[in-house]
Design an enzyme around this catalytic site. Sequence first.
Site, PDB file in Angstrom:
ATOM      1  N   HIS A 127       0.833  -1.207   0.000  1.00 15.72           N
ATOM      2  CA  HIS A 127       0.000   0.000   0.000  1.00 15.72           C
ATOM      3  C   HIS A 127       0.861   1.248   0.000  1.00 15.72           C
ATOM      4  CE1 HIS A 127       0.330   0.745   4.431  1.00 15.72           C
ATOM      5  NE2 HIS A 127       0.381  -0.570   4.506  1.00 15.72           N
ATOM      6  N   ASP A 129      -0.251   4.350   0.977  1.00 12.60           N
ATOM      7  CA  ASP A 129      -0.593   5.342   2.006  1.00 12.60           C
ATOM      8  C   ASP A 129       0.181   5.039   3.291  1.00 12.60           C
ATOM      9  OD1 ASP A 129      -2.135   2.988   2.401  1.00 12.60           O
ATOM     10  OD2 ASP A 129      -3.520   4.064   3.705  1.00 12.60           O
ATOM     11  N   GLU A 196      -5.166   1.701   2.856  1.00 11.35           N
ATOM     12  CA  GLU A 196      -5.069   0.513   3.721  1.00 11.35           C
ATOM     13  C   GLU A 196      -5.186   0.884   5.185  1.00 11.35           C
ATOM     14  OE1 GLU A 196      -3.235  -2.585   6.223  1.00 11.35           O
ATOM     15  OE2 GLU A 196      -2.603  -0.528   6.020  1.00 11.35           O
ATOM     16  N   GLU A 197      -4.581   2.021   5.536  1.00 10.63           N
ATOM     17  CA  GLU A 197      -4.524   2.397   6.955  1.00 10.63           C
ATOM     18  C   GLU A 197      -5.886   2.787   7.529  1.00 10.63           C
ATOM     19  OE1 GLU A 197      -2.103   1.678   8.619  1.00 10.63           O
ATOM     20  OE2 GLU A 197      -0.297   1.727   7.387  1.00 10.63           O
ATOM     21  N   HIS A 468       3.841   2.737  12.724  1.00 14.16           N
ATOM     22  CA  HIS A 468       2.807   3.681  13.169  1.00 14.16           C
ATOM     23  C   HIS A 468       3.312   4.576  14.301  1.00 14.16           C
ATOM     24  CE1 HIS A 468      -0.844   1.294  11.439  1.00 14.16           C
ATOM     25  NE2 HIS A 468       0.211   1.221  10.669  1.00 14.16           N
TER      26      HIS A 468
END
Length: 494
Positions: A127, A129, A196-197, A468
Amino acid sequence: MSLIRWMFKFLKWILLAAGLLTVVLVYRTLQFNPEPSSIDKLTPISIDYPSALERVSGALKFKTVSEQNPEDGNPQAFLDLHQYLADSFPKVHKHLKLTKIGELSLLYKWSATKSDNDLKPILLMGHIDVVPVDPSTLSDWTHPPFAGVVGPENIWGRGALDDKAAVVAILESIETLLSEGFEPNRDIYFAFGHDEEIGGNNGAKEIAKYLANKGVHFEYTLDEGGFVTQGLLPGFEKPIALVGVAEKGYVTIELSVQSEGGHSSVPPKSTSIGIISQAIVRLETSPFEARLVPATEEMLTTVGKNMPFTKRLVFANLWLFRPFLLNQLSQSKLTNATIRTTIAATVFNAGDKENALPINAKAIINLRLLPGDSVDMALAHITRSINDPRVKVSVIRGGGATPIADSDSVFFNQLSKVIDQVSPEKQLVIVPNLMVGGTDSKHFIEISDNVYRFGGVKINPKSLSGFHGTNEFLPKKEYHRAINFYYNLLKLNQ
Ligand SMILES: [Zn+2]
């Protein structure tokens, strides 16, 4: 028979039984050994590595952030990244067909040059993002999160681990294969989602829908998720590769209480805040039952075979030691999450005036379901544990775990071999793993025989906090390993 004689006889039987049990336990433990591995390591592919590092560094500079509220997003950053990728990987963009889905997600198709076989297509995913950076942590970053700094050892920035570098590594490996004249023997798709996040509903989910409408069905899908690590599992020293074969379900539930309200000078026995607090306490003190799902049991069995004798004794005799092992695994939050459906109270709202009784109280709880537990079962457990009709329980969203992929399929065995071949670590233990977090690949379950999750790099416990979090980085040698991994995996299709 006198009492003394009876006691001696009884003791004799006890000793005999204990002796027999010891023989069985030791025999089973001695039979419980890892399969010898005789994999020849591959020499890493030779590419112009400084240029490859420049390309990944450039990609990390685009602020392709998935905000919780999509209105706050910046679509232009994604479009700029698309253009950057097109400029950086000209062969990929000449030979593969690119379709943009949901405007910002990328789907590439590399068509088979020979169609004289009936091999099903395959899918590699990632992904583009990233999660936002908490502004209050900016000063804690060694290098700014969107500067794409490449230092002597590491590649720094948001997306270095999760997951932009993997996307660029995949493109790098295709570009290299194309320059070598590689021709695939089956259709290979690459899907890079843009949200995705925040669940992937406008990206990966739409890509899957688009492919399903075209009747595409994959032999396997490979997404991010698993990695090589060392020192992460308590008491296990060898390097280990965790290959995700399933991911837990995700359910969000709202608890709400309505009461009369009124003045705080004449309160009832409990206010809506008291009632809902008690409900949460009851949930925290009545966890779901612990159990080993097949993927976790297989992982523990493989890990157990590589342990010293006393620990091996436990894993070789799960028929006897299962309750003991479950109890041990419950002690750490990391391992606890792999053996039961978990409950976490995440949001709490009630009251706004110091002398008024709150009418409404609400709480949100987030559950992660083990394979085999359904949303209905979880809801029943919640209602039964709270055991208070004043608390209304309603499901906001969610679904059960994904099916568990076959850890003995042709592809799983190929994948394990390539992971070992490109890993410098000796005695690498490769195990199937139940993922506690989610990935975009869950959207492809319906159109894939099997879905696996592995990202081709080694992550040590120190760099794991960058996921994250603050100071996300990837060691340069790990980026090289990722390119090498995807290159060799793709090369199997010729
Ligand atoms: Zn990710």
